[in-house]
Design a protein around this motif. Structure first.
Motif, PDB file in Angstrom:
ATOM      1  N   THR A  29       0.854  -1.186   0.000  1.00 28.46           N
ATOM      2  CA  THR A  29       0.000   0.000   0.000  1.00 28.46           C
ATOM      3  C   THR A  29       0.891   1.237   0.000  1.00 28.46           C
ATOM      4  O   THR A  29       2.121   1.137   0.113  1.00 28.46           O
ATOM      5  CB  THR A  29      -0.910   0.026   1.249  1.00 28.46           C
ATOM      6  OG1 THR A  29      -0.101   0.213   2.413  1.00 28.46           O
ATOM      7  CG2 THR A  29      -1.698  -1.275   1.374  1.00 28.46           C
ATOM      8  N   GLU A  30       0.285   2.418  -0.097  1.00 29.39           N
ATOM      9  CA  GLU A  30       1.050   3.657  -0.087  1.00 29.39           C
ATOM     10  C   GLU A  30       1.768   3.856   1.238  1.00 29.39           C
ATOM     11  O   GLU A  30       2.783   4.537   1.311  1.00 29.39           O
ATOM     12  CB  GLU A  30       0.115   4.843  -0.351  1.00 29.39           C
ATOM     13  CG  GLU A  30      -0.506   4.821  -1.745  1.00 29.39           C
ATOM     14  CD  GLU A  30      -1.501   5.954  -1.934  1.00 29.39           C
ATOM     15  OE1 GLU A  30      -1.733   6.697  -0.960  1.00 29.39           O
ATOM     16  OE2 GLU A  30      -2.036   6.087  -3.057  1.00 29.39           O
ATOM     17  N   GLN A  31       1.211   3.285   2.302  1.00 27.01           N
ATOM     18  CA  GLN A  31       1.822   3.411   3.627  1.00 27.01           C
ATOM     19  C   GLN A  31       2.811   2.295   3.917  1.00 27.01           C
ATOM     20  O   GLN A  31       3.388   2.230   4.997  1.00 27.01           O
ATOM     21  CB  GLN A  31       0.736   3.406   4.722  1.00 27.01           C
ATOM     22  CG  GLN A  31      -0.130   4.657   4.755  1.00 27.01           C
ATOM     23  CD  GLN A  31      -1.119   4.704   3.612  1.00 27.01           C
ATOM     24  OE1 GLN A  31      -1.631   3.668   3.189  1.00 27.01           O
ATOM     25  NE2 GLN A  31      -1.375   5.906   3.101  1.00 27.01           N
ATOM     26  N   GLY A  32       2.992   1.378   2.954  1.00 28.86           N
ATOM     27  CA  GLY A  32       3.884   0.257   3.151  1.00 28.86           C
ATOM     28  C   GLY A  32       3.125  -1.061   3.191  1.00 28.86           C
ATOM     29  O   GLY A  32       1.905  -1.103   2.959  1.00 28.86           O
ATOM     30  N   PRO A  33       3.798  -2.177   3.501  1.00 31.67           N
ATOM     31  CA  PRO A  33       3.138  -3.480   3.530  1.00 31.67           C
ATOM     32  C   PRO A  33       2.026  -3.533   4.580  1.00 31.67           C
ATOM     33  O   PRO A  33       2.203  -3.046   5.704  1.00 31.67           O
ATOM     34  CB  PRO A  33       4.275  -4.449   3.884  1.00 31.67           C
ATOM     35  CG  PRO A  33       5.520  -3.723   3.528  1.00 31.67           C
ATOM     36  CD  PRO A  33       5.241  -2.276   3.762  1.00 31.67           C
ATOM     37  N   GLU A  34       0.890  -4.113   4.206  1.00 27.50           N
ATOM     38  CA  GLU A  34      -0.231  -4.254   5.140  1.00 27.50           C
ATOM     39  C   GLU A  34      -0.550  -5.732   5.322  1.00 27.50           C
ATOM     40  O   GLU A  34      -0.913  -6.418   4.365  1.00 27.50           O
ATOM     41  CB  GLU A  34      -1.470  -3.536   4.610  1.00 27.50           C
ATOM     42  CG  GLU A  34      -2.679  -3.706   5.521  1.00 27.50           C
ATOM     43  CD  GLU A  34      -3.945  -3.060   4.936  1.00 27.50           C
ATOM     44  OE1 GLU A  34      -5.034  -3.318   5.487  1.00 27.50           O
ATOM     45  OE2 GLU A  34      -3.842  -2.317   3.938  1.00 27.50           O
TER      46      GLU A  34
END
Length: 554
Positions: free
Chosen positions: A40-45
């Protein structure tokens, strides 16, 4: 949007879809621990795959089909065939319930005109996708709590849909109904204004809403007889199985009409035509005295005095009425001290609607001090008055007066099978069937849904279901839901306290929610026998308990 492939469709059955999970390989499939990581844009989810209540999406021709996981199972992959051909059988199978379509613009719409077919790809769903769907659907930012399986995600609902189309909060004892109601109404109280009436059957909510609420002890609330319509008065007086019932009914209507029309105060109200249902003051004793005179009347006959035409016709009716007049429990109806003029009706409605000098957002009417047989009459009259007020408000203002009525322990007085609940049930059924047009909302709260009026529950378009383990109640709720949602009822028995599954018009898709803890909490906590019985013995003040019992006042 996430394009992480987790498997393929292996079966489509109209109201459910089976998928097989692929084995993990680089950036697709699902490892044995069932946890994947999507970018994701915030990193791995990290996302747990296969948990009932979580979401997946399936590729279809016009976008993505959003589904909820309702079940998961393992299959034996051993090939017992005598043929030499080796068949790769799926061993992790998920059952999904489809709910709607996400189009190319990432806009969600309930339902779908296209279903997937065999081998269509199945994808994981990110929390961002779920948040976008909820935010676009909800009106404002009203939330009941957090998604159970995505604790960072607010459980946004459309409050208008929940209230205007009626709702039900269902769950067994100890599942968290009072907790849920308190949390729900505390959030409503944070709005700039509201008009909520809570019928409190056990006195649990007195301290749950602070200065936002007005508390009314029903035993001290006068709901005078003259507010009743003709049918409600006849139900209290006339036994329809009695031979004299037609004469009693006809004469009462005549006398009631005359008493309302001839009362001096009513003549000054400039009402063009007063009828038997017009809510104006009349002298009940005046009518009873006329009944008594006719019941004992003697007239001159050819051979001396003889019984009049109505002599003895009203003896039983008068006995029934006198028994209620002499019963102090009915004083709040038959012997009003405050609301005893037509003009006082305005003050009464200001009180029960929280519209007195300092307006209140919630009105708690505590029904616990009054006996059951009186309680039904009081609730019937309250519900009918609320409906009539909303009806006439819209007639003169050309807009609705939003009024939400929460009925706690509704199975006790809106019972489908108990004849003594008839008057209250009919009043509530009218709100359920017609209230939406005039802004009157009904929310049913019950631990025994199968005992509540089927007419009322059939009009509820949102169901907030807490833990339900009773098979009969589970089956009943299942019959209230569309076939496509029936499989979700299997989750009811595994819900934690204060956790629910929300289904219906107020939420974009069936949602498992952990309700926010109310602050303060209602007085509904279980008694701790262990803790109490491990404390030193204290002498019990039995006389004070008995005194309160006798006086019916704490």
């Amino acid at each position: 949007m996430s394009n992480y492939v987790i498997g393929k469709v292996i079966g489509v059955f109209g109201d459910s879809i089976d998928i097989a999970l692929d084995n993990y390989l680089n950036d697709s499939g699902v490892p044995e621990n069932m946890i994947i990581n999507i970018n994701t844009e915030q990193g791995p989810e990290p996302i747990l795959i296969g948990q009932p209540g979580t979401f997946l999406k399936i590729q279809i021709s016009n976008g993505m089909l959003l589904c909820m996981v309702s079940g998961i199972k393992m299959k034996d992959t051993t090939n017992n065939s005598t043929d030499s051909i080796s068949v790769d059988l799926p061993n992790r199978i998920l059952t999904l319930v489809p709910f709607g379509t996400i189009n190319e613009n990432n806009i969600f719409e309930k339902g779908s005109d296209v279903l997937p077919t065999i081998n269509n790809y199945v994808y994981a769903v990110s929390s961002k996708t779920i948040n976008t769907i909820y935010s676009n659907f909800s009106e404002g930012n009203f939330t009941l709590g957090k998604l159970s399986l995505m604790p960072q995600q607010d459980a946004l609902i459309n409050l208008d849909s929940f209230l205007s189309r009626h709702g039900a909060i269902l769950g067994q004892t100890g599942s968290g109904k009072s907790w849920t109601v308190a949390s729900f109404l505390q959030k409503i109280a944070n709005l700039k204004q509201s008009t909520v009436v809570l019928l409190d059957l056990h006195g649990e909510y007195k301290n749950a809403f602070g200065d936002y609420a007005d508390y009314i002890d029903a035993s001290s609330l006068e709901l005078p007889y003259w507010l009743m319509n003709c049918e409600e008065l006849l139900d209290l007086m006339v036994d329809k199985n009695e031979n004299a019932a037609p004469n009693q009914t006809a004469l009462f209507k005549t006398l009631l009409q005359q008493s309302k029309q001839n009362h001096p105060e009513n003549q000054e109200l400039a009402i063009p035509k007063i009828n038997v249902d017009t809510p104006v003051y009349f002298d009940f004793n005046e009518i009873l005295n006329k009944f008594r005179r006719l019941d004992t009347e003697m007239v001159e006959g050819s051979r001396g005095p003889k019984k009049g035409d109505f002599n003895g016709q009203f003896s039983r009716l008068l006995t029934r009425i006198d028994s209620k007049l002499n019963d102090v429990r009915y004083n709040l109806i038959f012997k009003p001290q405050i609301y005893n003029t037509s003009a006082s009706m305005s003050d009464l409605f200001k009180k029960i609607l929280g519209e007195e000098e300092i307006p209140k957002k919630i009105v708690i009417i505590d029904m616990s001090p009054i006996p059951f047989d009186v309680r039904t009459s009081v609730i019937s009259l309250l519900l009918r008055c609320f409906f009539d007020f909303c009806y006439w408000y819209k007639k003169i203002n050309e807009e609705s007066y939003p009024l939400a009525i929460f009925c706690d322990e509704a199975h006790l007085y809106l019972n489908e099978y108990d004849s003594s609940s008839k008057s209250a049930r009919l009043s509530a059924e009218r709100i359920a069937k017609e209230g939406r047009k005039y802004g009157a909302s009904l929310t049913i709260i019950s631990q025994r849904p199968r005992e509540v009026s089927a007419t009322i529950l059939s009009q509820c378009n949102t169901f907030l279901c807490l833990r339900i383990t009773n098979p009969d109640d589970q089956s009943y709720v299942k019959r209230l839901l569309p076939d496509s949602l029936a499989s979700i009822t299997t989750m009811f028995s595994s819900l934690r306290r204060g956790e629910c599954i929300l289904l219906g018009d107020s939420v974009i898709m069936p949602t498992r929610i952990k309700i926010d803890k109310p602050n303060p909490t209602p007085d509904s906590e279980d008694t701790s026998f262990y803790k109490k019985w491990n404390m030193p013995h204290e002498e019990i003040d039995i006389p004070s308990v008995l005194d309160a019992w006798r006086k019916q006042k704490a």
